[in-house]
Design a protein around this motif. Sequence first.
Motif, PDB file in Angstrom:
ATOM      1  N   PHE A  40       0.841  -1.198   0.000  1.00 62.10           N
ATOM      2  CA  PHE A  40       0.000   0.000   0.000  1.00 62.10           C
ATOM      3  C   PHE A  40       0.877   1.249   0.000  1.00 62.10           C
ATOM      4  O   PHE A  40       0.703   2.161  -0.816  1.00 62.10           O
ATOM      5  CB  PHE A  40      -0.911  -0.035   1.236  1.00 62.10           C
ATOM      6  CG  PHE A  40      -1.639   1.241   1.541  1.00 62.10           C
ATOM      7  CD1 PHE A  40      -2.822   1.558   0.915  1.00 62.10           C
ATOM      8  CD2 PHE A  40      -1.133   2.134   2.482  1.00 62.10           C
ATOM      9  CE1 PHE A  40      -3.508   2.738   1.208  1.00 62.10           C
ATOM     10  CE2 PHE A  40      -1.802   3.308   2.787  1.00 62.10           C
ATOM     11  CZ  PHE A  40      -2.993   3.606   2.140  1.00 62.10           C
ATOM     12  N   PHE A  43       2.723   1.673  -3.309  1.00 64.20           N
ATOM     13  CA  PHE A  43       1.820   2.160  -4.350  1.00 64.20           C
ATOM     14  C   PHE A  43       1.635   3.674  -4.221  1.00 64.20           C
ATOM     15  O   PHE A  43       1.721   4.412  -5.212  1.00 64.20           O
ATOM     16  CB  PHE A  43       0.473   1.430  -4.266  1.00 64.20           C
ATOM     17  CG  PHE A  43      -0.535   1.914  -5.255  1.00 64.20           C
ATOM     18  CD1 PHE A  43      -0.410   1.613  -6.604  1.00 64.20           C
ATOM     19  CD2 PHE A  43      -1.617   2.673  -4.845  1.00 64.20           C
ATOM     20  CE1 PHE A  43      -1.341   2.072  -7.524  1.00 64.20           C
ATOM     21  CE2 PHE A  43      -2.560   3.128  -5.757  1.00 64.20           C
ATOM     22  CZ  PHE A  43      -2.420   2.832  -7.097  1.00 64.20           C
ATOM     23  N   ARG A  61     -12.183   2.170   2.558  1.00 59.89           N
ATOM     24  CA  ARG A  61     -11.118   2.355   1.566  1.00 59.89           C
ATOM     25  C   ARG A  61     -10.425   3.687   1.803  1.00 59.89           C
ATOM     26  O   ARG A  61     -10.873   4.496   2.595  1.00 59.89           O
ATOM     27  CB  ARG A  61     -11.676   2.278   0.153  1.00 59.89           C
ATOM     28  CG  ARG A  61     -12.608   3.397  -0.214  1.00 59.89           C
ATOM     29  CD  ARG A  61     -13.160   3.211  -1.632  1.00 59.89           C
ATOM     30  NE  ARG A  61     -14.239   4.128  -1.875  1.00 59.89           N
ATOM     31  CZ  ARG A  61     -15.521   3.898  -1.621  1.00 59.89           C
ATOM     32  NH1 ARG A  61     -15.874   2.749  -1.089  1.00 59.89           N
ATOM     33  NH2 ARG A  61     -16.433   4.789  -1.880  1.00 59.89           N
ATOM     34  N   CYS A  71      -8.584   7.661  -7.731  1.00 64.91           N
ATOM     35  CA  CYS A  71      -8.043   6.330  -7.433  1.00 64.91           C
ATOM     36  C   CYS A  71      -8.476   5.969  -6.025  1.00 64.91           C
ATOM     37  O   CYS A  71      -8.742   6.844  -5.200  1.00 64.91           O
ATOM     38  CB  CYS A  71      -6.516   6.367  -7.531  1.00 64.91           C
ATOM     39  SG  CYS A  71      -5.693   4.832  -7.048  1.00 64.91           S
ATOM     40  N   SER A  72      -8.526   4.667  -5.778  1.00 63.52           N
ATOM     41  CA  SER A  72      -8.840   4.214  -4.436  1.00 63.52           C
ATOM     42  C   SER A  72      -8.143   2.891  -4.170  1.00 63.52           C
ATOM     43  O   SER A  72      -8.017   2.055  -5.066  1.00 63.52           O
ATOM     44  CB  SER A  72     -10.355   4.040  -4.293  1.00 63.52           C
ATOM     45  OG  SER A  72     -10.680   3.650  -2.984  1.00 63.52           O
ATOM     46  N   VAL A  73      -7.667   2.733  -2.951  1.00 60.84           N
ATOM     47  CA  VAL A  73      -7.219   1.431  -2.476  1.00 60.84           C
ATOM     48  C   VAL A  73      -8.398   0.878  -1.704  1.00 60.84           C
ATOM     49  O   VAL A  73      -8.788   1.406  -0.672  1.00 60.84           O
ATOM     50  CB  VAL A  73      -5.959   1.531  -1.601  1.00 60.84           C
ATOM     51  CG1 VAL A  73      -5.556   0.155  -1.083  1.00 60.84           C
ATOM     52  CG2 VAL A  73      -4.817   2.177  -2.379  1.00 60.84           C
ATOM     53  N   ASN A  74      -9.005  -0.169  -2.269  1.00 58.08           N
ATOM     54  CA  ASN A  74     -10.267  -0.688  -1.752  1.00 58.08           C
ATOM     55  C   ASN A  74     -10.119  -1.805  -0.725  1.00 58.08           C
ATOM     56  O   ASN A  74     -11.021  -2.017   0.076  1.00 58.08           O
ATOM     57  CB  ASN A  74     -11.121  -1.210  -2.911  1.00 58.08           C
ATOM     58  CG  ASN A  74     -11.431  -0.125  -3.903  1.00 58.08           C
ATOM     59  OD1 ASN A  74     -11.772   0.978  -3.529  1.00 58.08           O
ATOM     60  ND2 ASN A  74     -11.279  -0.429  -5.175  1.00 58.08           N
ATOM     61  N   ILE A  76      -7.080  -4.331   1.521  1.00 58.67           N
ATOM     62  CA  ILE A  76      -5.754  -4.845   1.832  1.00 58.67           C
ATOM     63  C   ILE A  76      -5.960  -6.252   2.368  1.00 58.67           C
ATOM     64  O   ILE A  76      -6.535  -6.441   3.436  1.00 58.67           O
ATOM     65  CB  ILE A  76      -5.025  -3.957   2.853  1.00 58.67           C
ATOM     66  CG1 ILE A  76      -4.810  -2.571   2.248  1.00 58.67           C
ATOM     67  CG2 ILE A  76      -3.708  -4.595   3.263  1.00 58.67           C
ATOM     68  CD1 ILE A  76      -3.979  -1.640   3.070  1.00 58.67           C
ATOM     69  N   ILE A  81      -3.278  -6.123  -2.610  1.00 61.02           N
ATOM     70  CA  ILE A  81      -4.161  -4.972  -2.406  1.00 61.02           C
ATOM     71  C   ILE A  81      -4.999  -4.827  -3.669  1.00 61.02           C
ATOM     72  O   ILE A  81      -4.544  -5.146  -4.774  1.00 61.02           O
ATOM     73  CB  ILE A  81      -3.405  -3.664  -2.081  1.00 61.02           C
ATOM     74  CG1 ILE A  81      -2.529  -3.198  -3.241  1.00 61.02           C
ATOM     75  CG2 ILE A  81      -2.591  -3.811  -0.809  1.00 61.02           C
ATOM     76  CD1 ILE A  81      -1.901  -1.824  -3.040  1.00 61.02           C
ATOM     77  N   ASP A  82      -6.224  -4.393  -3.499  1.00 61.23           N
ATOM     78  CA  ASP A  82      -7.108  -4.091  -4.626  1.00 61.23           C
ATOM     79  C   ASP A  82      -7.211  -2.583  -4.758  1.00 61.23           C
ATOM     80  O   ASP A  82      -7.439  -1.883  -3.762  1.00 61.23           O
ATOM     81  CB  ASP A  82      -8.513  -4.667  -4.404  1.00 61.23           C
ATOM     82  CG  ASP A  82      -8.601  -6.142  -4.714  1.00 61.23           C
ATOM     83  OD1 ASP A  82      -7.695  -6.676  -5.381  1.00 61.23           O
ATOM     84  OD2 ASP A  82      -9.584  -6.773  -4.291  1.00 61.23           O
ATOM     85  N   ILE A  83      -7.045  -2.120  -5.989  1.00 58.72           N
ATOM     86  CA  ILE A  83      -7.136  -0.690  -6.268  1.00 58.72           C
ATOM     87  C   ILE A  83      -8.137  -0.478  -7.398  1.00 58.72           C
ATOM     88  O   ILE A  83      -8.508  -1.428  -8.095  1.00 58.72           O
ATOM     89  CB  ILE A  83      -5.775  -0.091  -6.680  1.00 58.72           C
ATOM     90  CG1 ILE A  83      -5.315  -0.686  -8.022  1.00 58.72           C
ATOM     91  CG2 ILE A  83      -4.739  -0.298  -5.605  1.00 58.72           C
ATOM     92  CD1 ILE A  83      -4.359   0.171  -8.797  1.00 58.72           C
ATOM     93  N   ARG A 113      -5.511  -5.719  -9.198  1.00 58.15           N
ATOM     94  CA  ARG A 113      -5.070  -6.412  -7.982  1.00 58.15           C
ATOM     95  C   ARG A 113      -3.549  -6.479  -8.027  1.00 58.15           C
ATOM     96  O   ARG A 113      -2.976  -6.968  -8.998  1.00 58.15           O
ATOM     97  CB  ARG A 113      -5.679  -7.812  -7.933  1.00 58.15           C
ATOM     98  CG  ARG A 113      -5.351  -8.560  -6.664  1.00 58.15           C
ATOM     99  CD  ARG A 113      -6.277  -9.727  -6.482  1.00 58.15           C
ATOM    100  NE  ARG A 113      -7.584  -9.193  -6.077  1.00 58.15           N
ATOM    101  CZ  ARG A 113      -8.733  -9.865  -6.193  1.00 58.15           C
ATOM    102  NH1 ARG A 113      -8.735 -11.083  -6.706  1.00 58.15           N
ATOM    103  NH2 ARG A 113      -9.863  -9.327  -5.795  1.00 58.15           N
TER     104      ARG A 113
END
Length: 146
Positions: A40, A43, A61, A71-74, A76, A81-83, A113
């Motif tokens: 995270f 990124f 998030r 953008c978002s990091v949705n 962990i 991590i999913d973005i 991902r």
Amino acid sequence: MWTCPKCHHQFFNKNQSHSCGSYTVDDFLAGKPEKSAGLFNFFLSEYRRIGPFELHPVKTRVALLTKMRFCSVNKIAADHIDIHLVLTSHFDDTLCFYKVDNLANRFFVHHARLYNRDDVTDELKKYMALAYEVGNRAHVKSKKVD
């Protein structure tokens, strides 16, 4: 800029839809695996090479924003991590994204991902830069004044 009277967060649009609350990045990272939390942070550091932005953590998030969220990091998870990146075109000729949501043919939310640092490829960085332009509202045409 409009400021929400409840949470005092600033938005480009008046009455912007958002989750009011007092959340922090530390709250989002609490109890998360060290490897994924490190990914995270990596990124975010790669995104900072593109340009400055603010973090807007909510309950589920952490969004990145300039004039708007781009953008978002949705998520962990233990090993990834999913973005998502907000773009104004649909890009389906890449393996970077596993899903694309169409928001009324105006925005296309591209989901990726990331399992390790190598997943932040030059190709993904190209899309990250495009999303950053969306955050700065480069897609909005200025009106000519006669």
